[in-house]
Design a protein around this motif. Structure first.
Motif, PDB file in Angstrom:
ATOM      1  N   GLU A 175      67.858  38.565  21.455  1.00 36.63           N
ATOM      2  CA  GLU A 175      67.359  39.695  22.225  1.00 36.63           C
ATOM      3  C   GLU A 175      66.978  40.865  21.311  1.00 36.63           C
ATOM      4  OE1 GLU A 175      66.574  39.343  25.118  1.00 36.63           O
ATOM      5  OE2 GLU A 175      67.989  38.178  26.299  1.00 36.63           O
ATOM      6  N   GLU A 176      66.308  41.855  21.880  1.00 34.85           N
ATOM      7  CA  GLU A 176      65.866  43.010  21.110  1.00 34.85           C
ATOM      8  C   GLU A 176      67.028  43.736  20.441  1.00 34.85           C
ATOM      9  OE1 GLU A 176      62.971  44.129  20.244  1.00 34.85           O
ATOM     10  OE2 GLU A 176      61.739  42.729  21.384  1.00 34.85           O
ATOM     11  N   SER A 222      75.579  36.882  26.968  1.00 35.90           N
ATOM     12  CA  SER A 222      75.285  36.532  25.580  1.00 35.90           C
ATOM     13  C   SER A 222      76.501  35.898  24.917  1.00 35.90           C
ATOM     14  CB  SER A 222      74.868  37.784  24.791  1.00 35.90           C
ATOM     15  OG  SER A 222      76.004  38.554  24.425  1.00 35.90           O
ATOM     16  N   SER A 261      62.380  37.330  15.527  1.00 38.89           N
ATOM     17  CA  SER A 261      63.730  36.827  15.801  1.00 38.89           C
ATOM     18  C   SER A 261      64.423  36.459  14.491  1.00 38.89           C
ATOM     19  CB  SER A 261      63.665  35.616  16.731  1.00 38.89           C
ATOM     20  OG  SER A 261      63.306  35.988  18.022  1.00 38.89           O
ATOM     21  N   HIS A 313      76.953  42.222  28.234  1.00 34.90           N
ATOM     22  CA  HIS A 313      76.849  41.526  26.954  1.00 34.90           C
ATOM     23  C   HIS A 313      77.902  40.422  26.825  1.00 34.90           C
ATOM     24  CE1 HIS A 313      74.397  45.071  25.690  1.00 34.90           C
ATOM     25  NE2 HIS A 313      73.750  44.120  25.049  1.00 34.90           N
ATOM     26  N   ARG A 333      61.312  38.240  19.329  1.00 31.29           N
ATOM     27  CA  ARG A 333      62.583  38.376  20.030  1.00 31.29           C
ATOM     28  C   ARG A 333      62.371  38.196  21.530  1.00 31.29           C
ATOM     29  NH1 ARG A 333      66.986  42.205  17.058  1.00 31.29           N
ATOM     30  NH2 ARG A 333      66.415  41.632  14.938  1.00 31.29           N
ATOM     31  N   GLY A 334      63.359  37.550  22.157  1.00 31.15           N
ATOM     32  CA  GLY A 334      63.266  37.260  23.579  1.00 31.15           C
ATOM     33  C   GLY A 334      62.605  35.933  23.886  1.00 31.15           C
ATOM     34  N   LYS A 359      71.652  34.466  22.875  1.00 23.53           N
ATOM     35  CA  LYS A 359      71.897  33.707  24.102  1.00 23.53           C
ATOM     36  C   LYS A 359      71.617  32.232  23.847  1.00 23.53           C
ATOM     37  CE  LYS A 359      70.694  37.273  27.510  1.00 23.53           C
ATOM     38  NZ  LYS A 359      69.824  37.596  28.667  1.00 23.53           N
TER      39      LYS A 359
END
Length: 575
Positions: free
Chosen positions: A463-464, A398, A29, A394, A420-421, A469
């Motif tokens: 996120e990927e 987000s 991340s 999106h 990530r995530g 978020k």
């Protein structure tokens, strides 16, 4: 000996981290957006000068309540006169000038005059009362304050006189107060003749041609890295601190956010529902508009959805600025009034924009695009924002993609970058990070380490695809029976219920579980929504432990003037 590096790409860009930092994670991340255009090394005063040269007689500001229209050329001329007037009453570059007022043209001109004259603008919430004002003035040494005599039920002059009764005995500009030792000058924006004060027009008239020329000549010597604004944190969690923002911070963040909001595509006219004193007003609005020649429309001196709707219709506004709460109100008024309007873009900041609200902004207000902005006072303003071509998913799920020239990473409680995530604390590094808090080394060190990574205090997920978020504030995480619950997740889900206009979730003390989930809701008219309805709506859709066990219906939420919810006050209401 150096550790090996880990290389990966994101949106076609190549990044690297030490393998020690990312450990076994395939996609950490961490993200860096280097940007395609260089940063601007100019002051706010130079930016205004460039705007006046480029956009000339185009309206820079329309104040509908004051029946005033100022072009970019007129703003430059007035700003130089005002800066010269400030000098004539004993103010010098570096002195702090407080602005304590609603959305009036004098607010805008004072900001521009400070940029031209090298003064430091101190943004004071117009809703602040006596003790809050005292903290603002004494904590940063405000030497002059600009304010109206009265606004609505607020008597600004009486508030100052209560703190400094000596004002009634001293000549204007020569105040000597025991309570407010730094304050020397009080400037009233109205035409009222009040003891111990200057009138705003009087300050403008004091400027001679020679004084104005000296302001013009000093532009070559003002430092873009010099302090421009002292921006008090919004006070959603307690006592405000004064964040130090430079010209460089404000000019470049405004330029970046203006591009993402498509202000550079054509001449945009912005309906500005948000207050001037907040970074939404100073950077996202004023600086962005200066950078790209946009016209700012002030619908009213204070927030009023009907006046905003009037402004969108009459001024043919192409862009709307507001918080989600403001859009809820605007949509409800448009449903009743059904005005013929055609805004193209709605920019939402200050809180998450739900799927339902997003759809209604498009369907009821007729906007083609809804853009989210995310940032903090401490990062000047925006650090994540919607891209030009974002789809509905999106835009609603987000806060957008990281801004240009900024790095972001998500860390766990040990400071390790998470995959990530995975939720963690968002950290930001880049040109936008403030210098620190005014004369508060302890809080500055808590905010930002020697490595210049700024800890936002926000729980965040990267996120990927690089979109971010918000999960919530670290301090707002609800721990129920050992389970971590993020309020934003529940709020986003409940916002989809047709009876709920607005919802905010907090944790409340519970003897056995430690904390329990409580939902405060504002309901649609004539709704009979109950806790049983809420539980039924949630059942089978979100985990059982996340379903609120307490429901409180509320007519209005406690908010800062910028529209942010003060959740600590919701907890006080429960107590």
């Amino acid at each position: 000996m150096f550790s090996k590096v880990f290389l990966y790409t994101d949106r076609g860009r190549l990044y690297c981290l030490s393998r020690l930092a990312v450990r076994k994670y395939s996609t950490p991340s961490y993200i860096h957006n280097p940007g395609s255009a260089p940063l601007k090394c100019i002051t706010l005063g130079r930016l205004l000068e460039e705007a006046a040269t480029k956009y000339g007689d185009r309206p820079a500001l329309i104040s509908r309540a004051q029946n005033q229209v100022l072009t970019f050329q007129q703003v430059l001329k007035q700003a130089d006169k005002l800066a010269a007037g400030f000098r004539s009453v004993g103010l010098n570059p570096g002195d702090r000038i407080g602005i304590w007022a609603p959305n009036i043209s004098e607010w805008y001109l004072t900001n521009m005059a400070c940029g031209r004259g090298g003064f430091v603008l101190v943004n004071i919430n117009p809703a602040y009362l006596v003790r809050e004002l005292e903290n603002c003035i004494t904590s940063v040494g405000v030497k002059a304050i600009v304010c109206p005599h009265k606004f609505k039920n607020h008597d600004y002059y009486d508030n100052i006189s209560e703190l400094a009764p000596e004002l009634l005995k001293h000549d204007p500009g020569k105040l000597k107060s025991k309570t407010l030792p730094s304050l020397k000058t009080v400037i009233i924006t109205d035409k009222a003749d009040l003891e111990g004060t200057f009138n705003f027009g009087e300050i403008l008239d004091k400027a001679s041609d020679g004084d104005i020329n000296s302001i013009k000549n000093m532009q070559d010597y003002l430092d873009p890295d010099g302090l421009a604004h002292l921006q008090f944190t919004s006070g959603t969690t307690g006592k405000p601190k004064a964040a130090m923002q430079t010209h460089f911070h404000i000019v470049n963040n405004g330029n970046s956010v203006g591009k993402r909001n498509e202000l550079d595509k054509k001449h945009q006219t912005i309906c500005m529902q948000v207050p001037f004193f907040h970074v939404y007003g100073t950077v996202i609005s004023q600086s962005a508009a200066l950078n790209h020649g946009a016209t700012l429309v002030l619908p009213n001196l204070g927030y009023d959805p009907d006046k905003a709707l009037d402004a969108i219709r009459d001024e043919k506004c192409t862009v709307i600025y507001g918080t989600p709460t403001m859009y809820v109100d605007l949509i409800n008024r448009q449903k009743v009034r059904k005005e013929i309007i055609s805004p193209e873009i709605a920019v939402s900041g200050g809180a998450h924009c739900s799927v339902n609200l997003f759809k209604e902004m498009k369907e009821v207000l007729g906007v083609k695009k809804v853009k989210s902005v995310y940032g903090l006072t401490e990062t000047t303003a925006v650090v994540f924002q919607s891209l030009f071509d974002d789809d509905e998913y999106h835009s609603t799920s987000s806060v957008g993609y990281v801004s240009e020239h900024i790095e972001a990473k998500i860390i766990d409680e040990k400071g390790t970058i998470v995959p990530r995530g995975t939720p963690g604390e968002l950290c930001i590094r880049g040109y936008c990070n403030i210098l620190g808090y005014w004369e508060n080394e302890e809080k500055t060190k808590e905010l930002m380490g020697a490595d210049k990574w700024l800890r936002t205090g926000d729980t965040f997920v990267l996120e990927e695809d690089g979109y971010g978020k918000i999960v919530g504030r670290l301090k707002e995480i609800i721990i129920r029976g050992g389970e971590n619950i993020y309020p934003a997740e529940i709020e986003n889900f409940l916002n989809a219920h047709p009876d709920i206009l607005e919802v905010h979730v907090i944790g409340v003390p519970h003897e056995r579980l430690g904390e329990e989930v409580c939902a405060f809701v504002r309901l649609a008219p004539n709704s009979t929504f109950t806790l049983e309805h809420l539980k039924s709506f949630c059942k089978g859709k979100i985990s059982h432990f996340k379903i609120p066990s307490v429901l409180k219906v509320i007519d209005a939420f406690p908010k800062t003037t910028s529209g942010k919810i003060q959740k600590f006050k919701l907890l006080e209401l429960m107590k």
